[in-house]
Scaffold this active site. Sequence first.
Site, PDB file in Angstrom:
ATOM      1  N   GLY A   1      -5.245  11.133  -8.160  1.00 28.49           N
ATOM      2  CA  GLY A   1      -4.108  12.049  -8.112  1.00 28.49           C
ATOM      3  C   GLY A   1      -2.886  11.339  -8.644  1.00 28.49           C
ATOM      4  O   GLY A   1      -2.999  10.408  -9.446  1.00 28.49           O
TER       5      GLY A   1
ATOM      6  N   PHE B   1     -10.548  -0.599 -10.001  1.00 30.87           N
ATOM      7  CA  PHE B   1     -10.673   0.839 -10.281  1.00 30.87           C
ATOM      8  C   PHE B   1     -12.120   1.332 -10.241  1.00 30.87           C
ATOM      9  O   PHE B   1     -12.519   2.211 -10.984  1.00 30.87           O
ATOM     10  CB  PHE B   1      -9.965   1.211 -11.592  1.00 30.87           C
ATOM     11  CG  PHE B   1      -8.485   1.358 -11.361  1.00 30.87           C
ATOM     12  CD1 PHE B   1      -7.711   0.248 -11.084  1.00 30.87           C
ATOM     13  CD2 PHE B   1      -7.879   2.595 -11.359  1.00 30.87           C
ATOM     14  CE1 PHE B   1      -6.359   0.369 -10.792  1.00 30.87           C
ATOM     15  CE2 PHE B   1      -6.521   2.731 -11.075  1.00 30.87           C
ATOM     16  CZ  PHE B   1      -5.758   1.608 -10.787  1.00 30.87           C
TER      17      PHE B   1
ATOM     18  N   CYS C   1       0.604  10.550 -12.777  1.00 29.13           N
ATOM     19  CA  CYS C   1       0.290   9.995 -14.102  1.00 29.13           C
ATOM     20  C   CYS C   1      -1.093  10.383 -14.629  1.00 29.13           C
ATOM     21  O   CYS C   1      -1.182  11.099 -15.629  1.00 29.13           O
ATOM     22  CB  CYS C   1       0.416   8.484 -14.067  1.00 29.13           C
ATOM     23  SG  CYS C   1       2.037   7.971 -13.498  1.00 29.13           S
TER      24      CYS C   1
HETATM   25  C1  UGA Z   1      -1.150   4.647 -12.843  1.00 33.36           C
HETATM   26  C2  UGA Z   1      -1.590   3.364 -13.562  1.00 33.36           C
HETATM   27  O1  UGA Z   1      -2.420   2.585 -12.687  1.00 33.36           O
HETATM   28  C3  UGA Z   1      -0.385   2.539 -14.005  1.00 33.36           C
HETATM   29  O2  UGA Z   1      -0.820   1.405 -14.753  1.00 33.36           O
HETATM   30  C4  UGA Z   1       0.505   3.418 -14.895  1.00 33.36           C
HETATM   31  O3  UGA Z   1       1.654   2.718 -15.327  1.00 33.36           O
HETATM   32  C5  UGA Z   1       0.922   4.645 -14.109  1.00 33.36           C
HETATM   33  O4  UGA Z   1      -0.253   5.370 -13.705  1.00 33.36           O
HETATM   34  C6  UGA Z   1       1.784   5.503 -15.000  1.00 33.36           C
HETATM   35  O5  UGA Z   1       1.293   5.987 -16.020  1.00 33.36           O
HETATM   36  O6  UGA Z   1       2.989   5.603 -14.766  1.00 33.36           O
HETATM   37  P1  UGA Z   1      -0.356   5.214 -10.336  1.00 33.36           P
HETATM   38  O7  UGA Z   1      -0.532   6.649 -10.719  1.00 33.36           O
HETATM   39  O8  UGA Z   1       0.898   4.800  -9.663  1.00 33.36           O
HETATM   40  O9  UGA Z   1      -0.483   4.262 -11.630  1.00 33.36           O
HETATM   41  O10 UGA Z   1      -1.516   4.834  -9.319  1.00 33.36           O
HETATM   42  P2  UGA Z   1      -2.982   4.185  -9.423  1.00 33.36           P
HETATM   43  O11 UGA Z   1      -3.021   3.003  -8.542  1.00 33.36           O
HETATM   44  O12 UGA Z   1      -3.421   4.005 -10.799  1.00 33.36           O
HETATM   45  O13 UGA Z   1      -3.865   5.314  -8.724  1.00 33.36           O
HETATM   46  C7  UGA Z   1      -4.069   6.592  -9.310  1.00 33.36           C
HETATM   47  C8  UGA Z   1      -5.084   7.365  -8.521  1.00 33.36           C
HETATM   48  O14 UGA Z   1      -6.398   6.825  -8.691  1.00 33.36           O
HETATM   49  C9  UGA Z   1      -4.850   7.404  -7.002  1.00 33.36           C
HETATM   50  O15 UGA Z   1      -5.107   8.703  -6.535  1.00 33.36           O
HETATM   51  C10 UGA Z   1      -5.861   6.421  -6.463  1.00 33.36           C
HETATM   52  O16 UGA Z   1      -6.241   6.648  -5.120  1.00 33.36           O
HETATM   53  C11 UGA Z   1      -7.020   6.623  -7.423  1.00 33.36           C
HETATM   54  N1  UGA Z   1      -7.936   5.475  -7.507  1.00 33.36           N
HETATM   55  C12 UGA Z   1      -7.517   4.299  -8.022  1.00 33.36           C
HETATM   56  C13 UGA Z   1      -9.248   5.630  -7.075  1.00 33.36           C
HETATM   57  O17 UGA Z   1      -9.675   6.711  -6.608  1.00 33.36           O
HETATM   58  N2  UGA Z   1     -10.095   4.559  -7.185  1.00 33.36           N
HETATM   59  C14 UGA Z   1      -9.702   3.372  -7.690  1.00 33.36           C
HETATM   60  O18 UGA Z   1     -10.540   2.443  -7.764  1.00 33.36           O
HETATM   61  C15 UGA Z   1      -8.384   3.240  -8.111  1.00 33.36           C
END
Ligand code: UGA
Length: 437
Positions: free
Chosen positions: A265, A257, A268
Amino acid sequence: MKVAIIGLGFVGLSLAAYLGSKKIKVTGIDLDNEKLQSIKKGIPPFYENKLKSYLKKAIDFGTTFESEITKKTIENDLIFVTVGTPIDKNNKINLKFIKSVANSLENNMHDTKHKPTIIIKSTVVPGTTIHTVKPILERNSLKESVNFNLLTNPEFLKEGTAMEDTINPHAIIIGGTNYTSINKLLKFYQKIYSKKNQIIKTNNSTAEMIKYANNSFLATKISFINSLAIICQKIEGVNVDEVARVMGLDPRISKQFLKAGPGYGGSCFPKDLQALISFSNSVGYKPELLTAVHNTNNNQIKIIMDLITKNISILKNAKIGILGLAFKENTDDIRESVSVNLIKLLLKKKCKIIAHDPMAIENTSQIFKNKITFVTKPELVCTDTDCIILLTPWKEYQLIKEKNFLKMKKPLIIDTRRILKIKNKKIKYIGLGMGKE
Ligand code: UGA
Protein backbone atom coordinates in the site's frame (compact mmCIF):
# COMPACT_ATOMS: atom_id res chain seq x y z
CA MET A 1 24.71 27.93 -1.31
CA LYS A 2 21.08 28.94 -0.86
CA VAL A 3 18.42 26.28 -1.32
CA ALA A 4 14.66 26.38 -1.86
CA ILE A 5 12.52 23.26 -1.49
CA ILE A 6 9.06 23.40 -3.04
CA GLY A 7 6.55 20.89 -1.60
CA LEU A 8 6.92 19.86 2.03
CA GLY A 9 5.74 16.25 2.07
CA PHE A 10 7.88 13.34 3.27
CA VAL A 11 10.58 14.02 0.68
CA GLY A 12 10.69 17.83 0.83
CA LEU A 13 10.38 18.24 4.58
CA SER A 14 12.96 15.55 5.36
CA LEU A 15 15.37 17.20 2.92
CA ALA A 16 14.69 20.69 4.33
CA ALA A 17 15.22 19.44 7.90
CA TYR A 18 18.44 17.61 6.98
CA LEU A 19 19.98 20.44 4.94
CA GLY A 20 18.98 23.01 7.58
CA SER A 21 20.55 20.86 10.29
CA LYS A 22 23.76 20.86 8.21
CA LYS A 23 23.72 24.68 8.38
CA ILE A 24 22.67 25.22 4.80
CA LYS A 25 20.41 28.20 4.15
CA VAL A 26 17.04 26.65 3.27
CA THR A 27 13.62 28.05 2.44
CA GLY A 28 10.78 25.54 2.43
CA ILE A 29 7.72 26.39 0.36
CA ASP A 30 4.27 24.81 0.55
CA LEU A 31 0.86 26.12 -0.47
CA ASP A 32 -0.91 24.43 2.42
CA ASN A 33 -1.03 27.11 5.10
CA GLU A 34 -2.24 24.88 7.89
CA LYS A 35 0.65 22.51 7.26
CA LEU A 36 3.05 25.44 7.08
CA GLN A 37 1.96 26.88 10.43
CA SER A 38 2.61 23.55 12.08
CA ILE A 39 6.04 23.18 10.40
CA LYS A 40 7.01 26.73 11.42
CA LYS A 41 6.36 25.73 15.03
CA GLY A 42 8.65 22.74 14.55
CA ILE A 43 5.80 20.20 14.46
CA PRO A 44 5.87 17.91 11.39
CA PRO A 45 2.35 17.46 9.97
CA PHE A 46 2.89 13.67 9.83
CA TYR A 47 4.79 11.22 12.00
CA GLU A 48 8.31 10.39 10.88
CA ASN A 49 10.99 9.08 13.20
CA LYS A 50 13.69 11.70 14.04
CA LEU A 51 12.14 14.32 11.75
CA LYS A 52 11.06 16.55 14.65
CA SER A 53 14.57 16.82 16.11
CA TYR A 54 16.14 17.55 12.69
CA LEU A 55 13.43 20.10 11.98
CA LYS A 56 14.18 21.81 15.30
CA LYS A 57 17.90 21.99 14.46
CA ALA A 58 17.04 23.41 11.03
CA ILE A 59 14.68 26.04 12.46
CA ASP A 60 17.22 26.96 15.15
CA PHE A 61 19.77 27.52 12.39
CA GLY A 62 17.39 29.77 10.46
CA THR A 63 15.45 27.61 7.99
CA THR A 64 12.40 29.56 6.92
CA PHE A 65 9.06 28.51 5.45
CA GLU A 66 6.89 30.35 2.96
CA SER A 67 3.57 29.79 1.26
CA GLU A 68 4.37 30.88 -2.28
CA ILE A 69 6.97 31.04 -4.98
CA THR A 70 8.19 34.62 -5.40
CA LYS A 71 11.08 36.47 -7.04
CA LYS A 72 13.04 35.74 -3.85
CA THR A 73 12.71 32.01 -4.56
CA ILE A 74 14.61 32.48 -7.83
CA GLU A 75 17.57 33.95 -5.92
CA ASN A 76 18.31 30.51 -4.52
CA ASP A 77 21.14 28.56 -6.13
CA LEU A 78 19.31 25.23 -5.98
CA ILE A 79 15.54 24.92 -6.24
CA PHE A 80 14.32 21.41 -5.42
CA VAL A 81 10.83 20.52 -6.65
CA THR A 82 9.33 17.86 -4.37
CA VAL A 83 5.60 18.18 -5.00
CA GLY A 84 3.28 15.18 -5.29
CA THR A 85 2.59 13.37 -8.56
CA PRO A 86 -0.71 11.53 -8.08
CA ILE A 87 -2.50 9.56 -10.78
CA ASP A 88 -5.74 10.69 -12.41
CA LYS A 89 -8.88 8.60 -12.87
CA ASN A 90 -7.43 7.01 -16.02
CA ASN A 91 -4.41 5.84 -13.97
CA LYS A 92 -2.10 8.21 -15.82
CA ILE A 93 0.36 10.42 -13.98
CA ASN A 94 -1.20 13.76 -13.07
CA LEU A 95 1.37 16.52 -13.43
CA LYS A 96 -0.82 19.41 -12.28
CA PHE A 97 1.38 20.26 -9.25
CA ILE A 98 4.63 20.00 -11.24
CA LYS A 99 3.16 22.20 -13.99
CA SER A 100 1.89 24.74 -11.52
CA VAL A 101 5.33 25.00 -9.86
CA ALA A 102 7.00 25.35 -13.29
CA ASN A 103 4.50 28.11 -14.17
CA SER A 104 5.20 30.02 -10.95
CA LEU A 105 8.96 29.66 -11.35
CA GLU A 106 8.75 30.95 -14.92
CA ASN A 107 6.55 33.88 -13.86
CA ASN A 108 9.13 34.95 -11.34
CA MET A 109 12.28 34.23 -13.32
CA HIS A 110 12.19 37.24 -15.64
CA ASP A 111 14.12 40.45 -14.80
CA THR A 112 16.81 38.65 -12.83
CA LYS A 113 20.42 37.90 -13.64
CA HIS A 114 20.43 35.04 -11.17
CA LYS A 115 20.57 31.62 -12.81
CA PRO A 116 19.06 29.01 -10.51
CA THR A 117 19.41 25.26 -10.92
CA ILE A 118 15.92 23.74 -10.83
CA ILE A 119 15.94 20.13 -9.68
CA ILE A 120 12.97 17.83 -10.26
CA LYS A 121 12.97 15.40 -7.34
CA SER A 122 9.31 14.36 -7.62
CA THR A 123 8.63 10.98 -9.22
CA VAL A 124 7.77 11.74 -12.86
CA VAL A 125 7.46 9.49 -15.90
CA PRO A 126 10.39 9.50 -18.35
CA GLY A 127 10.50 12.60 -20.51
CA THR A 128 8.61 14.87 -18.06
CA THR A 129 11.54 17.14 -17.18
CA ILE A 130 12.48 17.71 -20.81
CA HIS A 131 9.08 17.59 -22.50
CA THR A 132 6.79 19.13 -19.87
CA VAL A 133 8.80 21.19 -17.37
CA LYS A 134 11.36 22.68 -19.76
CA PRO A 135 8.79 23.98 -22.32
CA ILE A 136 6.85 25.71 -19.51
CA LEU A 137 10.01 27.37 -18.22
CA GLU A 138 10.98 28.38 -21.76
CA ARG A 139 7.55 29.50 -23.01
CA ASN A 140 8.42 33.24 -22.80
CA SER A 141 11.93 33.94 -24.00
CA LEU A 142 13.81 32.23 -21.14
CA LYS A 143 16.36 29.55 -22.13
CA GLU A 144 17.84 26.59 -20.33
CA SER A 145 21.59 27.05 -19.67
CA VAL A 146 21.18 30.82 -20.17
CA ASN A 147 18.54 31.71 -17.55
CA PHE A 148 18.26 28.50 -15.55
CA ASN A 149 19.51 24.94 -15.42
CA LEU A 150 17.28 21.91 -15.18
CA LEU A 151 18.16 18.61 -13.51
CA THR A 152 16.34 15.44 -12.50
CA ASN A 153 17.26 13.92 -9.16
CA PRO A 154 14.84 11.18 -7.98
CA GLU A 155 14.51 10.23 -4.34
CA PHE A 156 14.47 6.74 -2.83
CA LEU A 157 13.48 7.37 0.78
CA LYS A 158 10.93 5.15 2.52
CA GLU A 159 8.34 6.34 4.99
CA GLY A 160 9.24 5.28 8.51
CA THR A 161 12.95 5.74 7.80
CA ALA A 162 12.70 8.97 5.79
CA MET A 163 15.37 10.77 7.84
CA GLU A 164 17.84 7.87 7.79
CA ASP A 165 17.34 7.46 4.05
CA THR A 166 17.77 11.20 3.45
CA ILE A 167 20.96 11.25 5.50
CA ASN A 168 22.34 8.08 3.99
CA PRO A 169 20.91 7.44 0.49
CA HIS A 170 21.95 4.19 -1.24
CA ALA A 171 22.42 6.14 -4.48
CA ILE A 172 22.19 9.71 -5.70
CA ILE A 173 21.16 10.04 -9.32
CA ILE A 174 21.79 13.31 -11.09
CA GLY A 175 20.13 13.49 -14.49
CA GLY A 176 20.83 16.34 -16.86
CA THR A 177 22.63 17.54 -19.97
CA ASN A 178 24.39 20.68 -18.74
CA TYR A 179 27.69 19.62 -17.20
CA THR A 180 28.21 22.84 -15.23
CA SER A 181 24.94 22.39 -13.37
CA ILE A 182 25.44 18.63 -12.96
CA ASN A 183 28.80 19.36 -11.34
CA LYS A 184 27.30 22.10 -9.19
CA LEU A 185 24.80 19.65 -7.68
CA LEU A 186 27.48 16.94 -7.51
CA LYS A 187 29.74 19.22 -5.45
CA PHE A 188 26.84 20.20 -3.21
CA TYR A 189 26.10 16.53 -2.52
CA GLN A 190 29.77 15.64 -2.06
CA LYS A 191 29.90 18.21 0.76
CA ILE A 192 26.95 16.80 2.65
CA TYR A 193 27.37 13.10 1.92
CA SER A 194 30.22 10.69 2.49
CA LYS A 195 32.18 8.92 -0.24
CA LYS A 196 30.20 5.72 0.24
CA ASN A 197 27.02 7.41 -0.99
CA GLN A 198 27.42 6.67 -4.68
CA ILE A 199 26.62 9.52 -7.04
CA ILE A 200 25.62 8.56 -10.58
CA LYS A 201 25.43 11.03 -13.46
CA THR A 202 23.05 10.36 -16.32
CA ASN A 203 20.51 12.16 -18.51
CA ASN A 204 17.10 13.41 -17.28
CA SER A 205 14.93 10.65 -18.75
CA THR A 206 17.19 7.84 -17.53
CA ALA A 207 17.08 9.33 -14.02
CA GLU A 208 13.28 9.41 -14.24
CA MET A 209 13.16 5.81 -15.48
CA ILE A 210 15.49 4.55 -12.74
CA LYS A 211 13.03 5.67 -10.06
CA TYR A 212 10.17 3.69 -11.69
CA ALA A 213 12.49 0.75 -12.25
CA ASN A 214 13.29 0.61 -8.53
CA ASN A 215 9.73 0.94 -7.31
CA SER A 216 8.27 -1.47 -9.84
CA PHE A 217 10.97 -4.06 -9.16
CA LEU A 218 10.36 -3.89 -5.41
CA ALA A 219 6.61 -4.16 -6.05
CA THR A 220 7.33 -7.18 -8.27
CA LYS A 221 9.24 -8.87 -5.45
CA ILE A 222 6.30 -8.32 -3.10
CA SER A 223 3.68 -9.63 -5.57
CA PHE A 224 5.97 -12.58 -6.33
CA ILE A 225 6.26 -13.60 -2.70
CA ASN A 226 2.56 -12.94 -2.14
CA SER A 227 1.76 -15.36 -4.99
CA LEU A 228 4.08 -17.96 -3.47
CA ALA A 229 2.42 -17.41 -0.09
CA ILE A 230 -0.94 -18.40 -1.56
CA ILE A 231 0.58 -21.60 -2.95
CA CYS A 232 2.41 -22.31 0.34
CA GLN A 233 -0.82 -21.90 2.26
CA LYS A 234 -2.28 -24.83 0.36
CA ILE A 235 0.59 -27.20 1.23
CA GLU A 236 0.68 -28.85 4.64
CA GLY A 237 3.63 -27.72 6.76
CA VAL A 238 5.07 -25.17 4.34
CA ASN A 239 5.79 -21.66 5.60
CA VAL A 240 6.45 -18.88 3.07
CA ASP A 241 8.82 -17.13 5.50
CA GLU A 242 11.13 -20.13 5.56
CA VAL A 243 11.05 -20.28 1.77
CA ALA A 244 11.76 -16.53 1.53
CA ARG A 245 14.56 -16.66 4.10
CA VAL A 246 16.47 -19.26 2.13
CA MET A 247 15.73 -17.53 -1.18
CA GLY A 248 17.20 -14.38 0.34
CA LEU A 249 20.47 -16.14 1.07
CA ASP A 250 21.12 -16.16 -2.65
CA PRO A 251 22.97 -12.85 -3.13
CA ARG A 252 21.42 -12.53 -6.59
CA ILE A 253 17.99 -12.36 -4.95
CA SER A 254 18.61 -10.69 -1.50
CA LYS A 255 16.27 -11.06 1.43
CA GLN A 256 14.70 -7.62 1.28
CA PHE A 257 11.12 -7.06 0.14
CA LEU A 258 10.30 -10.74 0.33
CA LYS A 259 7.90 -10.48 3.24
CA ALA A 260 4.52 -11.78 2.18
CA GLY A 261 1.59 -9.76 3.47
CA PRO A 262 -1.76 -8.21 2.63
CA GLY A 263 -0.32 -6.50 -0.45
CA TYR A 264 1.67 -3.30 -0.82
CA GLY A 265 0.00 0.00 0.00
CA GLY A 266 1.13 3.54 0.62
CA SER A 267 1.38 6.61 -1.56
CA CYS A 268 4.04 5.27 -3.92
CA PHE A 269 3.97 1.67 -5.18
CA PRO A 270 0.27 1.49 -6.14
CA LYS A 271 0.28 4.80 -8.04
CA ASP A 272 3.77 4.42 -9.51
CA LEU A 273 2.98 0.97 -10.89
CA GLN A 274 -0.16 2.28 -12.55
CA ALA A 275 1.62 5.36 -13.88
CA LEU A 276 4.37 3.19 -15.37
CA ILE A 277 1.84 0.79 -16.91
CA SER A 278 -0.05 3.73 -18.50
CA PHE A 279 3.20 5.30 -19.66
CA SER A 280 4.39 2.03 -21.17
CA ASN A 281 1.07 1.59 -23.01
CA SER A 282 1.34 5.15 -24.29
CA VAL A 283 4.71 4.45 -25.86
CA GLY A 284 3.41 1.29 -27.50
CA TYR A 285 4.34 -1.57 -25.17
CA LYS A 286 1.74 -3.54 -23.20
CA PRO A 287 3.61 -4.38 -19.98
CA GLU A 288 2.10 -7.77 -19.07
CA LEU A 289 4.45 -8.42 -16.17
CA LEU A 290 3.79 -5.06 -14.48
CA THR A 291 0.05 -5.52 -15.00
CA ALA A 292 0.27 -8.94 -13.34
CA VAL A 293 2.16 -7.41 -10.40
CA HIS A 294 -0.55 -4.78 -10.00
CA ASN A 295 -3.44 -7.27 -10.36
CA THR A 296 -1.81 -9.72 -7.95
CA ASN A 297 -1.57 -6.93 -5.42
CA ASN A 298 -5.20 -5.92 -5.87
CA ASN A 299 -6.26 -9.53 -5.47
CA GLN A 300 -4.69 -9.88 -2.02
CA ILE A 301 -7.70 -8.31 -0.33
CA LYS A 302 -9.94 -10.98 -1.92
CA ILE A 303 -7.63 -13.69 -0.57
CA ILE A 304 -8.04 -12.24 2.94
CA MET A 305 -11.79 -11.88 2.48
CA ASP A 306 -12.02 -15.53 1.37
CA LEU A 307 -10.19 -16.63 4.51
CA ILE A 308 -12.65 -14.63 6.61
CA THR A 309 -15.77 -15.96 4.91
CA LYS A 310 -14.45 -19.54 5.01
CA ASN A 311 -14.05 -19.29 8.77
CA ILE A 312 -17.02 -17.16 9.78
CA SER A 313 -20.28 -18.47 8.39
CA ILE A 314 -22.41 -15.36 9.02
CA LEU A 315 -20.70 -12.04 8.55
CA LYS A 316 -23.68 -9.89 9.44
CA ASN A 317 -23.08 -8.50 12.94
CA ALA A 318 -19.83 -10.47 13.32
CA LYS A 319 -17.41 -8.50 15.48
CA ILE A 320 -14.07 -8.22 13.71
CA GLY A 321 -10.94 -6.94 15.46
CA ILE A 322 -8.38 -5.17 13.29
CA LEU A 323 -4.76 -4.95 14.39
CA GLY A 324 -3.02 -2.26 12.34
CA LEU A 325 -4.40 0.52 10.16
CA ALA A 326 -1.27 2.19 8.76
CA PHE A 327 -0.08 0.86 5.38
CA LYS A 328 3.09 -0.32 7.14
CA GLU A 329 4.68 -0.05 10.57
CA ASN A 330 6.35 3.09 12.01
CA THR A 331 4.10 5.52 10.20
CA ASP A 332 0.68 7.10 10.72
CA ASP A 333 0.06 7.08 6.97
CA ILE A 334 -3.05 5.23 5.82
CA ARG A 335 -2.93 6.10 2.12
CA GLU A 336 -3.80 2.99 0.05
CA SER A 337 -3.77 0.97 3.25
CA VAL A 338 -5.16 -2.54 2.71
CA SER A 339 -6.48 -2.38 6.23
CA VAL A 340 -8.70 0.62 5.43
CA ASN A 341 -9.97 -1.02 2.23
CA LEU A 342 -10.70 -4.26 4.09
CA ILE A 343 -12.67 -2.39 6.77
CA LYS A 344 -14.75 -0.77 4.01
CA LEU A 345 -15.57 -4.22 2.61
CA LEU A 346 -16.39 -5.64 6.03
CA LEU A 347 -18.67 -2.71 6.82
CA LYS A 348 -20.54 -3.39 3.57
CA LYS A 349 -21.10 -6.93 4.88
CA LYS A 350 -22.49 -5.35 8.07
CA CYS A 351 -19.65 -6.48 10.31
CA LYS A 352 -18.87 -4.59 13.50
CA ILE A 353 -15.30 -3.34 13.54
CA ILE A 354 -13.05 -2.71 16.51
CA ALA A 355 -9.63 -1.46 15.48
CA HIS A 356 -6.24 -0.58 16.93
CA ASP A 357 -3.14 1.14 15.62
CA PRO A 358 -0.42 2.81 17.68
CA MET A 359 -0.25 5.85 15.40
CA ALA A 360 -2.89 5.86 12.68
CA ILE A 361 -6.17 6.07 14.65
CA GLU A 362 -6.53 9.82 14.18
CA ASN A 363 -6.12 9.59 10.39
CA THR A 364 -8.43 6.56 10.12
CA SER A 365 -11.15 8.11 12.27
CA GLN A 366 -11.42 10.90 9.71
CA ILE A 367 -12.59 8.30 7.18
CA PHE A 368 -14.86 6.13 9.31
CA LYS A 369 -15.97 8.67 11.96
CA ASN A 370 -18.11 6.67 14.46
CA LYS A 371 -18.82 3.78 12.06
CA ILE A 372 -16.10 1.75 13.76
CA THR A 373 -14.73 1.54 17.30
CA PHE A 374 -11.13 2.44 18.02
CA VAL A 375 -9.19 1.19 21.01
CA THR A 376 -5.92 2.55 22.32
CA LYS A 377 -4.57 -0.77 23.59
CA PRO A 378 -4.22 -3.74 21.20
CA GLU A 379 -5.50 -6.23 23.82
CA LEU A 380 -8.85 -4.44 23.77
CA VAL A 381 -9.68 -5.68 20.26
CA CYS A 382 -10.01 -9.19 21.73
CA THR A 383 -13.05 -8.94 23.98
CA ASP A 384 -15.96 -10.80 22.40
CA THR A 385 -14.67 -10.59 18.85
CA ASP A 386 -15.38 -13.34 16.33
CA CYS A 387 -12.12 -12.88 14.47
CA ILE A 388 -8.96 -10.78 14.66
CA ILE A 389 -7.12 -9.78 11.52
CA LEU A 390 -3.56 -8.52 11.85
CA LEU A 391 -2.59 -6.30 8.92
CA THR A 392 0.29 -4.03 10.00
CA PRO A 393 3.36 -5.68 11.53
CA TRP A 394 3.77 -3.39 14.56
CA LYS A 395 6.27 -4.97 16.96
CA GLU A 396 4.02 -4.40 19.97
CA TYR A 397 1.47 -6.87 18.61
CA GLN A 398 3.95 -9.64 19.35
CA LEU A 399 3.66 -8.72 23.03
CA ILE A 400 -0.08 -9.43 23.25
CA LYS A 401 -0.46 -12.26 25.75
CA GLU A 402 -2.34 -15.36 24.58
CA LYS A 403 -4.80 -15.09 27.48
CA ASN A 404 -6.19 -11.96 25.79
CA PHE A 405 -7.05 -13.88 22.63
CA LEU A 406 -8.92 -16.37 24.79
CA LYS A 407 -11.34 -13.54 25.60
CA MET A 408 -12.59 -13.72 22.01
CA LYS A 409 -16.00 -15.24 21.33
CA LYS A 410 -14.39 -18.11 19.46
CA PRO A 411 -10.65 -17.41 19.16
CA LEU A 412 -9.74 -17.02 15.50
CA ILE A 413 -6.78 -15.00 14.24
CA ILE A 414 -5.85 -14.27 10.64
CA ASP A 415 -2.30 -12.98 10.71
CA THR A 416 -1.43 -11.55 7.30
CA ARG A 417 2.16 -10.80 8.40
CA ARG A 418 2.77 -13.98 10.46
CA ILE A 419 4.27 -12.15 13.43
CA LEU A 420 2.21 -13.67 16.25
CA LYS A 421 3.45 -16.82 17.98
CA ILE A 422 0.37 -18.69 19.11
CA LYS A 423 0.77 -21.97 21.03
CA ASN A 424 -2.60 -22.44 22.71
CA LYS A 425 -4.61 -24.98 20.74
CA LYS A 426 -7.87 -23.27 21.69
CA ILE A 427 -6.92 -20.40 19.41
CA LYS A 428 -7.37 -21.02 15.70
CA TYR A 429 -4.40 -19.28 14.09
CA ILE A 430 -4.19 -18.76 10.34
CA GLY A 431 -0.96 -17.26 9.09
CA LEU A 432 -1.26 -16.05 5.48
CA GLY A 433 1.18 -18.25 3.57
CA MET A 434 1.52 -20.86 6.30
CA GLY A 435 0.66 -24.54 6.10
CA LYS A 436 -2.82 -25.60 5.27
CA GLU A 437 -5.81 -23.27 5.71
C1 UGA B 1 8.63 3.10 -1.37
C2 UGA B 1 10.06 2.69 -1.72
O1 UGA B 1 10.49 1.63 -0.85
C3 UGA B 1 11.02 3.87 -1.61
O2 UGA B 1 12.33 3.49 -2.03
C4 UGA B 1 10.51 5.00 -2.51
O3 UGA B 1 11.34 6.14 -2.44
C5 UGA B 1 9.10 5.37 -2.09
O4 UGA B 1 8.25 4.22 -2.20
C6 UGA B 1 8.61 6.47 -3.00
O5 UGA B 1 8.48 6.24 -4.20
O6 UGA B 1 8.47 7.61 -2.55
P1 UGA B 1 7.28 3.44 0.93
O7 UGA B 1 6.05 3.48 0.09
O8 UGA B 1 7.48 4.49 1.96
O9 UGA B 1 8.61 3.48 0.02
O10 UGA B 1 7.27 2.07 1.74
P2 UGA B 1 7.88 0.60 1.53
O11 UGA B 1 8.70 0.27 2.71
O12 UGA B 1 8.50 0.42 0.23
O13 UGA B 1 6.56 -0.29 1.63
C7 UGA B 1 5.55 -0.25 0.64
C8 UGA B 1 4.53 -1.32 0.90
O14 UGA B 1 5.06 -2.62 0.63
C9 UGA B 1 3.99 -1.39 2.34
O15 UGA B 1 2.61 -1.61 2.30
C10 UGA B 1 4.72 -2.58 2.93
O16 UGA B 1 4.05 -3.19 4.02
C11 UGA B 1 4.81 -3.50 1.73
N1 UGA B 1 5.90 -4.49 1.82
C12 UGA B 1 7.19 -4.09 1.81
C13 UGA B 1 5.58 -5.84 1.88
O17 UGA B 1 4.39 -6.24 1.88
N2 UGA B 1 6.60 -6.75 1.94
C14 UGA B 1 7.90 -6.38 1.93
O18 UGA B 1 8.77 -7.27 1.98
C15 UGA B 1 8.20 -5.02 1.87
